[in-house]
Motif scaffolding. Structure first.
Motif, PDB file in Angstrom:
ATOM      1  N   ASP A 107       1.731  -4.497  32.259  1.00 22.59           N
ATOM      2  CA  ASP A 107       1.214  -3.649  33.328  1.00 22.59           C
ATOM      3  C   ASP A 107       0.253  -2.617  32.744  1.00 22.59           C
ATOM      4  O   ASP A 107       0.453  -1.418  32.886  1.00 22.59           O
ATOM      5  CB  ASP A 107       2.375  -2.991  34.065  1.00 22.59           C
ATOM      6  CG  ASP A 107       1.958  -2.435  35.411  1.00 22.59           C
ATOM      7  OD1 ASP A 107       0.804  -2.678  35.812  1.00 22.59           O
ATOM      8  OD2 ASP A 107       2.774  -1.752  36.038  1.00 22.59           O
ATOM      9  N   ASP A 108      -0.805  -3.101  32.076  1.00 20.92           N
ATOM     10  CA  ASP A 108      -1.731  -2.224  31.370  1.00 20.92           C
ATOM     11  C   ASP A 108      -2.554  -1.352  32.305  1.00 20.92           C
ATOM     12  O   ASP A 108      -2.785  -0.180  32.013  1.00 20.92           O
ATOM     13  CB  ASP A 108      -2.689  -3.046  30.500  1.00 20.92           C
ATOM     14  CG  ASP A 108      -2.002  -3.594  29.270  1.00 20.92           C
ATOM     15  OD1 ASP A 108      -0.932  -3.078  28.911  1.00 20.92           O
ATOM     16  OD2 ASP A 108      -2.546  -4.530  28.665  1.00 20.92           O
ATOM     17  N   ALA A 109      -3.010  -1.895  33.414  1.00 18.06           N
ATOM     18  CA  ALA A 109      -3.874  -1.139  34.318  1.00 18.06           C
ATOM     19  C   ALA A 109      -3.150   0.078  34.879  1.00 18.06           C
ATOM     20  O   ALA A 109      -3.716   1.167  34.955  1.00 18.06           O
ATOM     21  CB  ALA A 109      -4.362  -2.033  35.450  1.00 18.06           C
ATOM     22  N   GLU A 110      -1.900  -0.085  35.242  1.00 17.92           N
ATOM     23  CA  GLU A 110      -1.139   1.024  35.807  1.00 17.92           C
ATOM     24  C   GLU A 110      -0.865   2.108  34.762  1.00 17.92           C
ATOM     25  O   GLU A 110      -1.018   3.295  35.041  1.00 17.92           O
ATOM     26  CB  GLU A 110       0.183   0.522  36.387  1.00 17.92           C
ATOM     27  CG  GLU A 110       0.964   1.594  37.108  1.00 17.92           C
ATOM     28  CD  GLU A 110       2.228   1.028  37.747  1.00 17.92           C
ATOM     29  OE1 GLU A 110       3.262   1.699  37.640  1.00 17.92           O
ATOM     30  OE2 GLU A 110       2.162  -0.064  38.336  1.00 17.92           O
ATOM     31  N   SER A 111      -0.488   1.726  33.566  1.00 18.95           N
ATOM     32  CA  SER A 111      -0.208   2.725  32.531  1.00 18.95           C
ATOM     33  C   SER A 111      -1.492   3.412  32.070  1.00 18.95           C
ATOM     34  O   SER A 111      -1.498   4.603  31.770  1.00 18.95           O
ATOM     35  CB  SER A 111       0.529   2.100  31.346  1.00 18.95           C
ATOM     36  OG  SER A 111      -0.225   1.075  30.764  1.00 18.95           O
ATOM     37  N   ARG A 112      -2.600   2.681  32.038  1.00 19.42           N
ATOM     38  CA  ARG A 112      -3.892   3.282  31.692  1.00 19.42           C
ATOM     39  C   ARG A 112      -4.299   4.300  32.745  1.00 19.42           C
ATOM     40  O   ARG A 112      -4.755   5.396  32.433  1.00 19.42           O
ATOM     41  CB  ARG A 112      -4.961   2.210  31.576  1.00 19.42           C
ATOM     42  CG  ARG A 112      -6.327   2.761  31.210  1.00 19.42           C
ATOM     43  CD  ARG A 112      -7.378   1.690  31.303  1.00 19.42           C
ATOM     44  NE  ARG A 112      -7.098   0.638  30.379  1.00 19.42           N
ATOM     45  CZ  ARG A 112      -7.970   0.159  29.499  1.00 19.42           C
ATOM     46  NH1 ARG A 112      -9.179   0.635  29.469  1.00 19.42           N
ATOM     47  NH2 ARG A 112      -7.645  -0.816  28.695  1.00 19.42           N
ATOM     48  N   GLN A 113      -4.116   3.958  34.016  1.00 14.25           N
ATOM     49  CA  GLN A 113      -4.437   4.868  35.111  1.00 14.25           C
ATOM     50  C   GLN A 113      -3.548   6.102  35.067  1.00 14.25           C
ATOM     51  O   GLN A 113      -4.016   7.221  35.292  1.00 14.25           O
ATOM     52  CB  GLN A 113      -4.284   4.148  36.463  1.00 14.25           C
ATOM     53  CG  GLN A 113      -4.690   4.970  37.648  1.00 14.25           C
ATOM     54  CD  GLN A 113      -6.177   5.262  37.664  1.00 14.25           C
ATOM     55  OE1 GLN A 113      -6.976   4.536  37.087  1.00 14.25           O
ATOM     56  NE2 GLN A 113      -6.544   6.342  38.314  1.00 14.25           N
ATOM     57  N   TYR A 114      -2.267   5.913  34.769  1.00 15.90           N
ATOM     58  CA  TYR A 114      -1.333   7.046  34.682  1.00 15.90           C
ATOM     59  C   TYR A 114      -1.752   7.998  33.570  1.00 15.90           C
ATOM     60  O   TYR A 114      -1.741   9.213  33.751  1.00 15.90           O
ATOM     61  CB  TYR A 114       0.084   6.531  34.450  1.00 15.90           C
ATOM     62  CG  TYR A 114       1.079   7.643  34.277  1.00 15.90           C
ATOM     63  CD1 TYR A 114       1.538   8.364  35.379  1.00 15.90           C
ATOM     64  CD2 TYR A 114       1.546   7.991  33.022  1.00 15.90           C
ATOM     65  CE1 TYR A 114       2.438   9.406  35.231  1.00 15.90           C
ATOM     66  CE2 TYR A 114       2.450   9.029  32.858  1.00 15.90           C
ATOM     67  CZ  TYR A 114       2.895   9.726  33.966  1.00 15.90           C
ATOM     68  OH  TYR A 114       3.780  10.760  33.815  1.00 15.90           O
ATOM     69  N   THR A 120       3.673  -0.360  27.322  1.00 22.62           N
ATOM     70  CA  THR A 120       4.272  -1.350  28.209  1.00 22.62           C
ATOM     71  C   THR A 120       4.250  -2.711  27.551  1.00 22.62           C
ATOM     72  O   THR A 120       3.232  -3.165  27.051  1.00 22.62           O
ATOM     73  CB  THR A 120       3.521  -1.421  29.553  1.00 22.62           C
ATOM     74  OG1 THR A 120       2.165  -1.744  29.297  1.00 22.62           O
ATOM     75  CG2 THR A 120       3.605  -0.103  30.287  1.00 22.62           C
ATOM     76  N   CYS A 133      -4.878   9.947  34.599  1.00 25.71           N
ATOM     77  CA  CYS A 133      -4.526  10.991  35.570  1.00 25.71           C
ATOM     78  C   CYS A 133      -3.815  12.154  34.884  1.00 25.71           C
ATOM     79  O   CYS A 133      -4.023  13.310  35.247  1.00 25.71           O
ATOM     80  CB  CYS A 133      -3.644  10.421  36.675  1.00 25.71           C
ATOM     81  SG  CYS A 133      -4.537   9.376  37.836  1.00 25.71           S
TER      82      CYS A 133
END
Length: 159
Positions: A107-114, A103, A117
């Motif tokens: 939006d690092d937190a969202e891509s890390r979480q994705y 990214t 998961c």
């Protein structure tokens, strides 16, 4: 000492021993009794990458390592370190892997979480594959017994 007091003392000592064994095994790869998948983020000091730790603990079965490899090869990760330990028929495999940040908008937190998961889903799919396949079920469910075979045809017996 009556039976109830003795039993209570034994239970207390078992709990203490279990706690001591847990403390003594910290930092040592020891497979646990339950199937589990753990994925957590590490400190990623290198810029441009995510760093993760993952572990899977389950019963060993044929093709387990191949299934793990196939599940993780489908993800955009690079394996940095892998450790494996066994105890009886239990296996624990720990991974450290990295992935490039994709990214550019921050939006690092969202891509890390994705990504975390996705790894968790891949490892859980390996566990589920073993649980639904009848060939991997414990022998207590399908005991190996010889089939009874009659060499004499009962319908053609003489009267």
């Amino acid at each position: 000492m009556d039976k109830a007091t003795l039993l209570g003392e034994v239970v207390r000592q078992v709990k203490e021993l279990k706690k001591a064994a847990t403390e003594a095994s910290k930092g040592v790869l020891v497979p646990v009794g339950d199937d589990e998948v753990i994925v957590e983020t590490c400190n990623d000091e290198a810029t441009g990458t995510y760093c993760f730790k993952a572990s899977i603990c389950c019963d060993y079965r044929p093709q387990l390592l191949t299934d793990l490899r196939q599940a993780l090869d489908a993800l955009p990760i690079k394996m940095v370190k892998a450790e494996i330990s066994t105890l009886g028929s239990r296996l624990r495999k720990d991974f450290v892997f990295t992935s490039c940040r994709t990214t550019a908008n921050g939006d690092d937190a969202e891509s890390r979480q994705y990504l975390a998961c996705s790894v968790r889903r891949a490892l859980n799919s390996v566990l589920e594959k073993a649980s639904i396949s009848p060939e991997y079920l414990p022998y207590s469910t399908f005991p190996k017994k010889r089939q009874r075979i009659s060499y004499f045809d009962s319908s053609s017996s003489s009267s």
